[in-house]
Design a protein around this motif. Structure first.
Motif, PDB file in Angstrom:
ATOM      1  N   LEU A 223       0.826  -1.209   0.000  1.00 35.80           N
ATOM      2  CA  LEU A 223       0.000   0.000   0.000  1.00 35.80           C
ATOM      3  C   LEU A 223       0.858   1.256   0.000  1.00 35.80           C
ATOM      4  N   GLN A 224       1.945   1.234   0.776  1.00 32.79           N
ATOM      5  CA  GLN A 224       2.842   2.388   0.834  1.00 32.79           C
ATOM      6  C   GLN A 224       3.541   2.612  -0.506  1.00 32.79           C
ATOM      7  N   ILE A 225       4.050   1.543  -1.086  1.00 35.92           N
ATOM      8  CA  ILE A 225       4.754   1.665  -2.369  1.00 35.92           C
ATOM      9  C   ILE A 225       3.797   2.144  -3.461  1.00 35.92           C
ATOM     10  N   ALA A 226       2.550   1.679  -3.421  1.00 34.82           N
ATOM     11  CA  ALA A 226       1.568   2.063  -4.435  1.00 34.82           C
ATOM     12  C   ALA A 226       1.291   3.558  -4.426  1.00 34.82           C
ATOM     13  N   ARG A 227       1.595   4.229  -3.313  1.00 31.85           N
ATOM     14  CA  ARG A 227       1.349   5.677  -3.212  1.00 31.85           C
ATOM     15  C   ARG A 227       2.531   6.513  -3.721  1.00 31.85           C
ATOM     16  N   ILE A 228       3.619   5.884  -4.125  1.00 30.35           N
ATOM     17  CA  ILE A 228       4.787   6.640  -4.593  1.00 30.35           C
ATOM     18  C   ILE A 228       4.427   7.431  -5.843  1.00 30.35           C
ATOM     19  N   ASP A 229       4.751   8.699  -5.834  1.00 35.29           N
ATOM     20  CA  ASP A 229       4.449   9.574  -6.958  1.00 35.29           C
ATOM     21  C   ASP A 229       5.245   9.137  -8.182  1.00 35.29           C
ATOM     22  N   GLY A 230       4.563   8.964  -9.316  1.00 33.33           N
ATOM     23  CA  GLY A 230       5.231   8.585 -10.548  1.00 33.33           C
ATOM     24  C   GLY A 230       5.181   7.099 -10.840  1.00 33.33           C
ATOM     25  N   LEU A 231       4.751   6.289  -9.877  1.00 32.71           N
ATOM     26  CA  LEU A 231       4.677   4.842 -10.083  1.00 32.71           C
ATOM     27  C   LEU A 231       3.511   4.506 -11.020  1.00 32.71           C
ATOM     28  N   ASN A 232       3.781   3.651 -12.002  1.00 26.61           N
ATOM     29  CA  ASN A 232       2.744   3.258 -12.960  1.00 26.61           C
ATOM     30  C   ASN A 232       2.055   1.951 -12.576  1.00 26.61           C
ATOM     31  N   ALA A 233       2.821   1.016 -12.001  1.00 31.76           N
ATOM     32  CA  ALA A 233       2.251  -0.272 -11.614  1.00 31.76           C
ATOM     33  C   ALA A 233       3.176  -0.936 -10.605  1.00 31.76           C
ATOM     34  N   LEU A 234       2.605  -1.870  -9.850  1.00 31.31           N
ATOM     35  CA  LEU A 234       3.369  -2.593  -8.837  1.00 31.31           C
ATOM     36  C   LEU A 234       3.186  -4.092  -9.033  1.00 31.31           C
ATOM     37  N   ALA A 235       4.300  -4.800  -9.191  1.00 29.70           N
ATOM     38  CA  ALA A 235       4.279  -6.265  -9.257  1.00 29.70           C
ATOM     39  C   ALA A 235       4.762  -6.797  -7.913  1.00 29.70           C
TER      40      ALA A 235
END
Length: 228
Positions: free
Chosen positions: A200-212
Motif C-alpha cells: 500500500l505504501q509503495i503504491a502511493r509513490i508519486d510517478g509509479l505506474n504499476a506494482l508487481a
C-alpha cells in the motif's frame, strides 16, 4: 539566462545520499542542455552550417531579437538546400527553417517532453520559458537519462519504505526493480499484514505506474488462506 546567438557575423542497499526528487517533479529544465545556441533569421547558410557542425546537435533554433523561437533549422534541411541551391542565390536561416517550431516549456515534465518527441518523431526540442524565449535544448539522450533517473528515484523511495524499521521485511531477501515506472518487489516479510502494508505504501509513490508484488511472509495473520 544568457544565450550564444550568432547573427551571421545498482545494488539493493539503502542510499546514503539525499533522496532523489520525485519523478513527477523532474522538469525539462533539470535535464536540458544549456545555454541554448541559436541563430537569427538573417544568419547566412555557411554560418548556420558551421553552428550545426560545431554544436554536434541535429538542429539549431532560430530566434528573433528578443529571444523568441521563430523556427528551427535541421541538418537535413541544410543538406536538402545544398543539393538544390542555385549558387547565385544566398540562403538565410529564414529560408531554411521549419515553422512553427515544436517546442517544450522548461516547466514541463520529462514525461510530457517524451510525448512531444514521440508524437512528432523528433530527436531534439528547443526549450522555451513562459514567454516563448529560448531557454535551452533537449535531446532524446537527455530524456533517456532523465527517465533512468526517474526509475532510480522511484526504486530508491520504495527501498527506503521497505527498509524502514518496523516494516517487517527480511532485508537479505529483498529485491526491488523499477523499469518505466513499474516496480517489482520480491522478498519476505515477517507477517502477511506487513506485506500488505508495504504494498500500500509503495503504491502511493508519486510517478509509479504499476506494482508487481512477489512478496511472501512467514506468518499469516490475516485469517485468509495463505499463499506465503
Amino acid at each position: 539566462m544568457q544565450h550564444s546567438i550568432l547573427d551571421g557575423t545498482a545494488a539493493d542497499t539503502f542510499p546514503s545520499a539525499a533522496p532523489a526528487p520525485s519523478p513527477s517533479r523532474t522538469l525539462v529544465r533539470d535535464c536540458m542542455s544549456r545555454p541554448g545556441i541559436a541563430v537569427t533569421p538573417g544568419t547566412d547558410f555557411a554560418t548556420v552550417a558551421a553552428v550545426l557542425s560545431a554544436s554536434r546537435r541535429g538542429i539549431v533554433p532560430v530566434v528573433t531579437t528578443d529571444g523568441t523561437v521563430a523556427g528551427v533549422v535541421a541538418a537535413s534541411d541544410l543538406l536538402a538546400a545544398y543539393a538544390e541551391q542555385d549558387p547565385r542565390q544566398e540562403l538565410l536561416a529564414r529560408d531554411l527553417m521549419t515553422v512553427p517550431a515544436v517546442t517544450v516549456t522548461e516547466d514541463a515534465s520529462a514525461t510530457e517532453a517524451v510525448a512531444q518527441v514521440a508524437e512528432h518523431s523528433l530527436h531534439h526540442l528547443p526549450v522555451v520559458d513562459g514567454d516563448g524565449r529560448l531557454a535551452g535544448l533537449l535531446s532524446t539522450h537527455d530524456l533517456l537519462d532523465a527517465l533512468c533517473r526517474e526509475d532510480e528515484a522511484i526504486r530508491s523511495e520504495a527501498l527506503a519504505l521497505a527498509l524502514t524499521p518496523g516494516s517487517g521485511v527480511v532485508p537479505g531477501s529483498l529485491h526491488i526493480r523499477c523499469e518505466r515506472g513499474v516496480v517489482s518487489v520480491t522478498g519476505r516479510t515477517r507477517a502477511r499484514s506487513d506485506s500488505a502494508a508495504l504494498c500500500l505504501q509503495i503504491a502511493r509513490i508519486d510517478g509509479l505506474n504499476a506494482l508487481a508484488d512477489h512478496l511472501t511472509w512467514d506468518i499469516d495473520d490475516s485469517g485468509q488462506p495463505s499463499s506465503g
